[in-house]
Design an enzyme around this catalytic site. Structure first.
Site: not given
Ligand SMILES: [Zn+2]
Length: 270
Positions: A8, A10, A61, A105, A116, A134
């Site tokens: 990912d 972030e 991502h 993240h 998030h 996630e």
């Molecule tokens: Zn992401």
């Protein structure tokens, strides 16, 4: 020893804002691609050093075309593009020894950088009553395929989340979240070195214990507003718990995982 990497953006060192990770309109996006790719390459180097026979990287991502294929370490294969049936975990199968999550993240509602859960329409998500982001959702899917998540990288909030659910995990902290949009970050070169060393340590573990994926599995999602929940509840076999909360029970975890992603996609489209 086959190694799986879900990547990912972030949670990469130096990244703190949506503008940096959004393909369209993100003036700093090209730099973020380089930062992300360099962390993934550090993980690949660590895996190969530790004896991996093959490494598969899944770009996880946004639209999942962030890592320029020509810049990826030639010792790995890249899965890119979207949609993909298993999304952030596309390509995972029973033949992998271990999985790693790079640039991850923290979950929605936590104090992590850009925290998030799949989308800003999600207020809170639970699997069988346990709050998950996630990281947890994807680690359970790895567990469903008998694969252990041995390393994650991101901020200290993400690391705390990982240690809560993944026994013995190497949680590499590449930045300290100050708040949602601010962080005290390691210099990227140092972050990469910590990731490489973390991989070497993680793969030298004597035994791996995959997470037990529940069956049946219930996902419950509280959305940010009733309109989002109403759109999500179009999914067959989903149920309203209240005006903003929708739940779905799958016979196994794979079904619940697909349902969670479908509920969120429907909510986002409203
Ligand atoms: Zn992401």
């Amino acid at each position: 020893m086959r190694v799986y990497i879900s990547a990912d953006m972030e949670g990469v060192a130096g990244i703190t804002a949506w503008e940096q990770v959004e393909t369209i309109g993100g003036v700093e996006y090209a730099r973020s691609q380089r930062l992300m790719t360099a962390e993934v390459n550090a993980a690949i180097r660590g895996a190969l050093e530790a004896g991996a026979t093959s490494v598969t990287v899944n770009d996880a991502h946004g639209r999942m075309r962030n890592i320029p294929p020509e810049d990826l370490h030639p010792g790995a294969q890249l899965i890119s593009g979207a949609p993909k049936k298993l999304g952030m975990m596309e390509g995972i199968d029973r033949g992998f020894a271990v999985a790693c999550f790079i640039g991850y993240h923290a979950r929605a509602g936590s104090p992590g950088v850009l925290a998030h859960t799949y989308s800003d329409v999600v207020h809170r998500l639970e699997v069988n009553g346990q709050e998950m982001g996630e990281l947890g959702l994807n680690a359970l899917l790895a567990g469903y395929f008998g694969v252990t998540v041995v390393l994650v990288s991101g901020d200290q909030v993400l690391a705390g989340e990982a240690r809560q659910i993944l026994e013995g995990v190497e949680a590499v902290i590449v930045k300290e979240a100050v708040n949602f949009h601010a962080a005290r970050s390691l210099p990227p070169r140092l972050a990469r070195e910590k990731i490489r060393q973390g991989l070497v340590r993680a793969l030298s573990r004597k035994s791996f214990q995959p997470l037990a994926a529940p069956a049946p599995a219930t996902v419950t999602i509280k959305f940010n507003d009733p309109a989002r929940a109403a759109a999500a509840a179009i999914l067959p076999r989903s149920r309203f718990l209240d005006a903003v909360t929708v739940t779905y029970t799958g016979a196994d975890y794979l079904e619940a995982y697909q349902a969670a992603r479908s509920l969120i996609a429907l909510a986002k489209s409203s």
